[in-house]
Design an enzyme around this catalytic site. Structure first.
Site, PDB file in Angstrom:
ATOM      1  N   HIS A  56       0.852  -1.187   0.000  1.00  0.00           N
ATOM      2  CA  HIS A  56       0.000   0.000   0.000  1.00  0.00           C
ATOM      3  C   HIS A  56       0.891   1.241   0.000  1.00  0.00           C
ATOM      4  O   HIS A  56       2.049   1.196   0.441  1.00  0.00           O
ATOM      5  CB  HIS A  56      -0.906  -0.006   1.234  1.00  0.00           C
ATOM      6  N   GLU A  58       1.112   3.878   1.789  1.00  0.00           N
ATOM      7  CA  GLU A  58       1.691   4.291   3.069  1.00  0.00           C
ATOM      8  C   GLU A  58       2.874   3.401   3.453  1.00  0.00           C
ATOM      9  O   GLU A  58       3.903   3.879   3.951  1.00  0.00           O
ATOM     10  CB  GLU A  58       0.619   4.231   4.175  1.00  0.00           C
ATOM     11  N   CYS A  86      -5.747   2.165   5.751  1.00  0.00           N
ATOM     12  CA  CYS A  86      -6.450   0.934   6.134  1.00  0.00           C
ATOM     13  C   CYS A  86      -5.848   0.457   7.460  1.00  0.00           C
ATOM     14  O   CYS A  86      -4.840   1.002   7.926  1.00  0.00           O
ATOM     15  CB  CYS A  86      -6.279  -0.117   5.036  1.00  0.00           C
ATOM     16  N   CYS A  89      -2.078  -0.178   7.242  1.00  0.00           N
ATOM     17  CA  CYS A  89      -1.248   1.032   7.116  1.00  0.00           C
ATOM     18  C   CYS A  89      -1.249   1.838   8.409  1.00  0.00           C
ATOM     19  O   CYS A  89      -0.234   2.452   8.767  1.00  0.00           O
ATOM     20  CB  CYS A  89      -1.749   1.889   5.961  1.00  0.00           C
TER      21      CYS A  89
HETATM   22  N1  LIG Z   1      -5.012   3.995   2.355  1.00  0.00           N
HETATM   23  C1  LIG Z   1      -4.933   2.997   1.442  1.00  0.00           C
HETATM   24  N2  LIG Z   1      -5.960   2.186   1.282  1.00  0.00           N
HETATM   25  C2  LIG Z   1      -5.831   1.194   0.356  1.00  0.00           C
HETATM   26  N3  LIG Z   1      -6.705   0.239   0.012  1.00  0.00           N
HETATM   27  C3  LIG Z   1      -6.125  -0.527  -0.941  1.00  0.00           C
HETATM   28  N4  LIG Z   1      -4.875  -0.084  -1.196  1.00  0.00           N
HETATM   29  C4  LIG Z   1      -4.672   0.990  -0.394  1.00  0.00           C
HETATM   30  C5  LIG Z   1      -3.572   1.892  -0.205  1.00  0.00           C
HETATM   31  O1  LIG Z   1      -2.505   1.816  -0.827  1.00  0.00           O
HETATM   32  N5  LIG Z   1      -3.751   2.867   0.738  1.00  0.00           N
END
Ligand SMILES: Nc1nc2[nH]cnc2c(=O)[nH]1
Length: 159
Positions: A56, A58, A86, A89
């Site tokens: 992701h 972050e 999420c 993250c």
């Molecule tokens: N904040 C965030 N939510 C996600 N949901 C799926 N991928 C991501 C991501 O890279 N960042």
């Protein structure tokens, strides 16, 4: 002292990274890790391009900062994300010890684009015994040994 203009500027950049990432066939998410001395590390979602469900935006930004700075401790830094982190993250930010997390779009916006961020938050709101997939404990005879070994080692590096 950071002003709301500073936060907005960093968030605008995170959003620009997210928009550009869509054209590069990545997920619509961008993030910035900004250190206390103003160094900026960017991350764009790399899940599909690297076959890594943990990539992701972050996490990518945190990894970039840690690799460049040679540390696992980002105390004093701020994480900016184009969308609400999420649970993974959010936990990555906690483990990195960032001072604050700012985001622009929220989990509802992500849900409307087909992403499960809000659903995964609901997982944690469920009683542990009702969660799906199940997360169950099975004690084993040796389950305490890793922590025994850790406590016994005077020179371990805590984090
Ligand atoms: N904040 C965030 N939510 C996600 N949901 C799926 N991928 C991501 C991501 O890279 N960042």
């Amino acid at each position: 002292m950071d002003t709301s203009d500073t936060h907005a500027a960093h968030l605008e950049r995170a959003v620009a990274v997210a928009v550009a990432n869509v054209a590069a066939d990545g997920g619509p998410f961008g993030a910035l890790l900004v250190t206390s001395d103003g160094q900026v590390f960017e991350g764009a979602n790399r899940v599909t391009s690297t076959n890594d469900p943990t990539a992701h935006a972050e996490v990518v930004a945190i990894r970039a900062a840690c690799a460049a700075l040679g540390t696992f401790d980002l105390r004093g830094s701020v994480l900016y994300a184009s969308c609400e982190p999420c649970p993974m993250c959010l936990a990555a930010g906690l483990w990195a010890r960032v001072d604050a997390i700012w985001f622009a779009a929220d989990r509802g916006d992500a849900a409307r684009a087909g992403f499960d961020d809000a659903t995964f938050y609901e997982f944690f709101a469920e009683a542990p015994e009702d969660r799906s997939p199940p997360v169950r404990r099975q004690r084993t005879a040796s389950s305490g040994e890793p922590f025994d070994a850790w406590r016994a080692l005077d020179s371990h590096t805590g984090y």
